[in-house]
Scaffold this active site. Structure first.
Site, PDB file in Angstrom:
ATOM      1  N   TRP A 103       0.990  -1.396  -0.202  1.00 54.72           N
ATOM      2  CA  TRP A 103      -0.351  -0.098   0.098  1.00 54.72           C
ATOM      3  C   TRP A 103       0.817   1.030   0.093  1.00 54.72           C
ATOM      4  CZ3 TRP A 103      -4.441  -0.196  -2.409  1.00 54.72           C
ATOM      5  CH2 TRP A 103      -5.249  -1.774  -1.711  1.00 54.72           C
ATOM      6  N   ASP A 173      -1.909   7.175   6.075  1.00 60.63           N
ATOM      7  CA  ASP A 173      -3.167   5.739   5.619  1.00 60.63           C
ATOM      8  C   ASP A 173      -2.506   4.862   6.394  1.00 60.63           C
ATOM      9  OD1 ASP A 173      -4.366   3.660   4.421  1.00 60.63           O
ATOM     10  OD2 ASP A 173      -3.076   3.241   2.947  1.00 60.63           O
ATOM     11  N   LYS A 197     -13.093  -1.454   5.852  1.00 57.97           N
ATOM     12  CA  LYS A 197     -11.452  -2.561   6.442  1.00 57.97           C
ATOM     13  C   LYS A 197     -12.570  -2.617   8.348  1.00 57.97           C
ATOM     14  CE  LYS A 197      -9.306  -2.569   2.890  1.00 57.97           C
ATOM     15  NZ  LYS A 197      -8.050  -1.750   2.947  1.00 57.97           N
TER      16      LYS A 197
HETATM   17  C1  LIG Z   1      -8.128  -1.461   0.905  1.00 61.66           C
HETATM   18  C2  LIG Z   1      -6.492  -0.034   1.525  1.00 61.66           C
HETATM   19  C3  LIG Z   1      -6.239   0.867   0.814  1.00 61.66           C
HETATM   20  C4  LIG Z   1      -6.985   0.789  -0.281  1.00 61.66           C
HETATM   21  O1  LIG Z   1      -8.709   1.667  -0.391  1.00 61.66           O
HETATM   22  P1  LIG Z   1      -9.835   1.151  -1.071  1.00 61.66           P
HETATM   23  O2  LIG Z   1     -11.050   1.659  -0.882  1.00 61.66           O
HETATM   24  O3  LIG Z   1      -9.652   0.385  -2.549  1.00 61.66           O
HETATM   25  O4  LIG Z   1      -9.526   2.720  -2.282  1.00 61.66           O
HETATM   26  C5  LIG Z   1      -4.954   1.623   1.021  1.00 61.66           C
HETATM   27  N1  LIG Z   1      -4.573   1.317   1.904  1.00 61.66           N
HETATM   28  C6  LIG Z   1      -4.345   0.476   2.517  1.00 61.66           C
HETATM   29  C7  LIG Z   1      -3.527   0.292   3.597  1.00 61.66           C
HETATM   30  C8  LIG Z   1      -5.881  -0.646   2.527  1.00 61.66           C
HETATM   31  O5  LIG Z   1      -5.975  -1.341   3.610  1.00 61.66           O
END
Ligand SMILES: *Cc1c(COP(=O)(O)O)cnc(C)c1O
Length: 364
Positions: A103, A173, A197
């Site tokens: 990521w 993030d 999540k």
């Molecule tokens: C799932 C995830 C993303 C991507 O999220 P989307 O909603 O699919 O764009 C980005 N960063 C992390 C750490 C993630 O777990």
């Protein structure tokens, strides 16, 4: 009604059952209005109340001060990989990124279209089996910000500390560990997290941004991507995903009922500890991540001796036992158990029990 299973999906992931039950009612008839919650206007009094309530609940849970905006945005976290550099560049030439796996790499690849990406630290040379220590992070004082991925969902890595940046705004993030523990908001300039999540349906995202970092998006920035516009319009410049937003509101209330983030954190610690302890002493399974960097949310594991057929058998038999979505990410194989807030401790106990029985049958 059909029985629910223990769902170990990485995302979209399981939501708390009380939230789903409340949603079922409110999708049909919201507070006796005779209309479902996704059938009411995002400009209605009813939705005004949802917007206000969700924001104040989030602020309370995370102890967010007035120095920050909390934005509820359409699209997932991946959108923020370009929106964040666009808003935070502020005339600088580069930004510092910490490279810890999938990521963070995705974020760097997008940011490169907007500014120069400098690597402030990387653990690529050790196969992303740990996050860097504070001492290993070298910050360029001229950079626009320092960026880190708080939890690498695929690799199964999580920072046990908040990186320090010697004064640069910090962007994080937090998609896969948001609301799993208390966060030191004041150390950050921008935090973003997609909902699927830990707090709702997909294609929805929260951004917590320090007010002074907004209002600098360059001319030509799409209005929807300008944090200042979104803040001014209360995240309702256009029609937001009202159902996702309302779901988030219910999850915030559920977190409060659980005793807040301290209590949630303790439960997450106990859940992940139980699983790691068992993996570490087993003769069949392994997890490659250095102990202090292990994720409390995503626990990847493999068979000690690679055996793709046996991986498949594991996933199938687990599914038959009511433990679903345990296959590893397509990029690394093996297995992965995602155990976000909504996974009860009983689910992890059931998984460990299943793994033990499987080990007894298949140990060599
Ligand atoms: C799932 C995830 C993303 C991507 O999220 P989307 O909603 O699919 O764009 C980005 N960063 C992390 C750490 C993630 O777990």
């Amino acid at each position: 009604m059909m029985k629910r299973v223990y769902n170990f999906a990485a995302g979209p992931a399981a939501l708390p059952e009380p939230v789903l039950k409340k949603l079922q009612e409110d999708i049909f008839n919201y507070k006796g209005s005779g209309m479902g919650v996704m059938e009411i206007s995002h400009r209605s009094k009813e939705f005004d109340q949802i917007a206000e309530e969700s924001e104040s609940r989030l602020r309370k849970i995370l102890d967010i001060s007035d120095e920050y905006y909390t934005l509820f945005l359409n699209d997932g976290a991946s959108k923020q990989f370009s929106v964040a550099p666009l808003n935070l560049k502020r005339g600088k030439a580069s930004a510092d990124y910490i490279q810890t796996g999938h990521w963070s790499q995705r974020a760097m690849d997008e940011a490169k279209n907007i500014l120069n990406v400098r690597i402030a630290a990387s653990t690529k040379d050790v196969n992303y089996t740990r996050v860097p220590t504070q001492q290993e992070i070298s910050v360029d004082p001229g950079a626009a910000y320092l960026y880190y991925t708080a939890n690498e969902t695929i690799g199964g890595l999580e920072y046990p500390y908040t990186p320090d940046s010697a004064g640069l705004p910090i962007v994080s993030d937090m998609s896969s560990n948001f609301l799993s523990k208390p966060i030191d908001i004041k150390k950050h300039g921008l935090i973003f997290a997609s909902a699927q999540k830990n707090f709702g349906p997909s294609s929805f995202c929260i951004a917590i941004i320090r007010k002074d970092l907004t209002g600098h998006a360059p001319a030509g920035t799409p209005k929807l991507d300008d944090y200042a516009v979104q803040a001014k319009e209360g995240s309702r410049f256009n029609t937001p995903n009202t159902l996702a937003w309302y779901t988030a509101d219910l999850v915030f209330e559920w977190i409060r009922e659980q005793g807040g983030l301290e209590a949630i954190n303790e439960r997450n610690r106990a859940k992940s500890q139980m699983l790691y302890d068992y993996i570490d002493k087993s003769t069949l399974y392994a997890n490659p991540i250095q102990k202090s960097s292990r994720s409390r949310m995503n626990v990847p594991f493999t068979l000690k001796t690679q055996n793709k057929e046996l991986d498949k058998t594991f996933v199938e038999e687990a599914k038959n036992a009511g433990l679903t979505n345990l296959e590893g990410h397509r990029s690394i194989g093996g297995m992965r158990a995602s155990i976000y807030n909504a996974m009860p401790i009983e689910g992890v106990k059931a998984l460990v029990e299943f793994m033990k029985q499987f080990e007894e049958k298949h140990h060599t």
